[in-house]
Design an enzyme around this catalytic site. Structure first.
Site, PDB file in Angstrom:
ATOM      1  CB  THR A  83      -0.921  -0.003   1.233  1.00  0.00           C
ATOM      2  OG1 THR A  83      -1.636  -1.239   1.255  1.00  0.00           O
ATOM      3  CG2 THR A  83      -1.899   1.143   1.196  1.00  0.00           C
ATOM      4  CD  GLU A 298      11.892 -21.558  27.174  1.00  0.00           C
ATOM      5  OE1 GLU A 298      12.647 -21.495  26.182  1.00  0.00           O
ATOM      6  OE2 GLU A 298      10.670 -21.762  27.077  1.00  0.00           O
TER       7      GLU A 298
HETATM    8  P1  ADP Z   1       0.971  -3.986   2.931  1.00  0.00           P
HETATM    9  O1  ADP Z   1       0.064  -3.130   2.102  1.00  0.00           O
HETATM   10  O2  ADP Z   1       2.033  -4.679   2.127  1.00  0.00           O
HETATM   11  O3  ADP Z   1       0.249  -4.938   3.823  1.00  0.00           O
HETATM   12  P2  ADP Z   1       1.586  -1.482   4.119  1.00  0.00           P
HETATM   13  O4  ADP Z   1       2.047  -0.725   2.928  1.00  0.00           O
HETATM   14  O5  ADP Z   1       0.199  -1.221   4.564  1.00  0.00           O
HETATM   15  O6  ADP Z   1       1.799  -3.032   3.900  1.00  0.00           O
HETATM   16  O7  ADP Z   1       2.621  -1.214   5.297  1.00  0.00           O
HETATM   17  C1  ADP Z   1       2.191  -0.871   6.587  1.00  0.00           C
HETATM   18  C2  ADP Z   1       3.186   0.050   7.239  1.00  0.00           C
HETATM   19  O8  ADP Z   1       4.415  -0.619   7.476  1.00  0.00           O
HETATM   20  C3  ADP Z   1       3.543   1.238   6.397  1.00  0.00           C
HETATM   21  O9  ADP Z   1       2.657   2.281   6.565  1.00  0.00           O
HETATM   22  C4  ADP Z   1       4.932   1.598   6.906  1.00  0.00           C
HETATM   23  O10 ADP Z   1       4.850   2.359   8.078  1.00  0.00           O
HETATM   24  C5  ADP Z   1       5.518   0.248   7.270  1.00  0.00           C
HETATM   25  N1  ADP Z   1       6.335  -0.297   6.188  1.00  0.00           N
HETATM   26  C6  ADP Z   1       6.118  -1.438   5.515  1.00  0.00           C
HETATM   27  N2  ADP Z   1       7.089  -1.657   4.602  1.00  0.00           N
HETATM   28  C7  ADP Z   1       7.935  -0.609   4.695  1.00  0.00           C
HETATM   29  C8  ADP Z   1       9.129  -0.242   4.012  1.00  0.00           C
HETATM   30  N3  ADP Z   1       9.667  -1.009   3.036  1.00  0.00           N
HETATM   31  N4  ADP Z   1       9.747   0.910   4.361  1.00  0.00           N
HETATM   32  C9  ADP Z   1       9.236   1.683   5.332  1.00  0.00           C
HETATM   33  N5  ADP Z   1       8.108   1.399   6.002  1.00  0.00           N
HETATM   34  C10 ADP Z   1       7.461   0.259   5.713  1.00  0.00           C
HETATM   35 ZN    ZN Z   2       9.763 -25.008  24.202  1.00  0.00          ZN
HETATM   36 MG    MG Z   3      -1.966  -3.091   2.285  1.00  0.00          MG
END
Ligand code: ADP
Ligand code: ZN
Ligand code: MG
Length: 480
Positions: A83, A298
């Site tokens: 996204t 553990e």
């Molecule tokens: P997806 O759509 O793949 O499930 P998102 O784009 O919604 O993931 O990611 C959620 C959040 O995780 C983002 O808003 C960001 O804060 C963080 N994030 C994920 N991947 C990255 C990346 N490569 N670099 C920086 N932040 C990231």
């Molecule tokens: Zn265990």
């Molecule tokens: Mg997403």
């Protein structure tokens, strides 16, 4: 390796899982995100850079007669930044971003979804050049099969989407991006040329990717000057970008709770554990008897790992209970990022997993439910050895299972006869049994150390890898 989600944790007790909420429909003008917000993911960014360029000056492409793909599909596990990447493309190209999430269609009445899709594309055509982003496209774009009434709405929505994609002129400057974490369930009609014919993998970050993501998110909080991001990145193999972002935020919350105005290394380290295993339950009431058993369990894992050559070094052992239900765990961290596991290493992992239960048996002459999670993991590994990795003696390089959903846990289904399946079960059982025997032998050969380490852990509740090794390397003071 299939399942590498925080592979180095052996939780005592319940399995640890991460939740993720579903996205929502929104249409907004500009995202304000750029490629600088996305750390790592260089290949994906490179692939998307062309789309950005196209949105900047579609004429350049029209002039030569080149058609850019109408749609690109971002494919990868949850939380890897799909996204975010789509938003960054809109930000880089400085164009409006229309976003809609597939999950929004699920509870709608028949016809509403199709109308919404029509609406979306009408608006987009008016605002071109722009980006239309369809998140979680699998919820509407599933393979059309069987004839169940409940899928009517989904099917109509999908048909409308296909119609719209075919209908608009690619040179207008409307680019459709979509994201999914279950690409294998998508209707092939969606993947046809002229639709989502470009596929951009967005994988879990590797070591340097994780470090870069930690840096990006650390810019948002006040930090101590000497933070070792590499160490944190090494401790979080298998973590997604979203989880890493969460780790930094949790660390800031911990610092605030501690009355400090900046984040220290130990906050981030604690936060890694919070995100993985939940908060500490300092006031949980655990009887001394159970505590003792957990400590031996553990140390059983840790000692088996330490004695075997093919195991990752111990980083930390703790018996402080966590809100996830884990009563203790042993953390192992590899020196280097592992991309492949040898047969010896897989066997060593299984042996370490059986080490907890082995210690219970050896010391208390009984076994508890605490090993349930270990048993599950060990079985999964052993089964994969036989059915997918070609590491068994009887089946050679035959594939006996296929993975259905490699981005979502990767459940597998058997593709062999019932007779073979029965032999697979036998072989799996055999692998685990011999690993269990090996663990028992290692522990009984090192019984003194087992007791010494377990007492030490009981007293301290948490011990580091160095403390562990110091006791292990110390010559026995008095021979028994
Ligand atoms: P997806 O759509 O793949 O499930 P998102 O784009 O919604 O993931 O990611 C959620 C959040 O995780 C983002 O808003 C960001 O804060 C963080 N994030 C994920 N991947 C990255 C990346 N490569 N670099 C920086 N932040 C990231
Ligand atoms: Zn265990
Ligand atoms: Mg997403």
């Amino acid at each position: 390796m299939g399942n590498k989600r925080f592979g180095m944790f052996k939780g005592f007790g319940r399995a640890m899982s991460f939740g993720k909420s579903s996205a929502k429909v929104y249409v907004k003008a500009l995202t304000g995100k750029t490629f600088a917000d996305v750390a790592g993911q260089d290949e994906a960014k490179e692939a998307l850079a062309e789309i950005v360029d196209f949105l900047h000056c579609p004429e350049k492409y029209a002039e030569i007669g080149a058609k850019l793909p109408k749609g690109a599909l971002l494919v990868g596990p949850p939380g890897t930044g799909k996204t975010l990447l789509a938003q960054a493309v809109a930000g880089e190209a400085d164009v409006p971003f229309f976003s809609i999430s597939g999950s929004e269609f699920v509870e709608m009445f028949v016809g509403v979804g199709a109308a919404k899709v029509r609406d979306l594309f009408r608006q987009a055509a008016e605002k071109a050049p722009c980006i239309v982003f369809i998140d979680e496209i699998d919820t509407i774009g599933k393979k059309r099969e069987g004839q169940t009434g409940s899928s009517d709405e989904r099917e109509q929505t999908l048909n409308q989407l296909l119609t719209e994609m075919d209908g608009f002129d690619g040179n207008k400057g409307v680019v459709i991006l979509a994201a999914t974490n279950r690409p294998d369930s998508l209707d092939p009609a969606l993947l046809r040329p002229g639709r989502f014919d470009r596929r951009i993998p967005v994988e879990l970050p590797d070591l340097s990717g994780r470090e870069a993501i930690l840096h990006v998110h650390a810019q948002k909080v006040k930090l101590d000057s000497d933070i070792d991001f590499n160490a944190i990145a090494r401790a979080t193999a298998g973590a997604s970008g979203a989880e890493l972002a969460n780790i930094i935020n949790e660390a800031a919350l911990i610092a605030v709770r501690d009355g400090r105005s900046f984040v220290e290394q130990k906050d981030i380290e604690e936060s890694v554990e919070v995100v993985i295993a939940g908060y500490q339950r300092r006031n949980a009431v655990i009887s001394p008897k159970e505590k003792e058993l957990i400590a031996y369990h553990e140390i059983g894992h840790a000692l088996v790992a330490a004695v075997q050559a093919d195991s990752a070094p111990i980083h930390k052992i703790t018996i402080v209970p966590r809100t996830s239900g884990a009563l203790g765990y042993t953390m192992q961290i590899d020196e280097n990022e592992k991309h492949l596991l040898s047969k010896e290493e897989v066997l060593a992992k299984i042996t370490v997993l059986t080490g907890g239960r082995s210690a219970e048996e050896l010391v208390f002459g009984t076994c508890t439910t605490g090993a349930a999670n270990d048993i599950e993991k060990a079985t999964k590994l052993a089964r994969a050895m036989v059915t997918r990795y070609g590491m068994s003696s009887s089946f050679d390089m035959t594939a006996l299972e296929t993975v259905n959903n490699r981005y979502l846990g990767g459940d597998a289904s058997l593709i062999c006869s019932a007779e073979t399946a029965a032999r697979v079960d036998e072989e799996v059982c055999c692998i685990i049994k011999s690993a269990h025997d090996k663990a028992l032998k290692i522990l009984s050969d090192n019984r003194d150390k087992l007791h010494e380490l377990a007492f030490f852990l009981l007293e301290r509740e948490t011990i580091t890898g160095e403390e562990f090794r110091a006791i292990l390397d110390k010559k026995a003071a008095h021979a028994v």
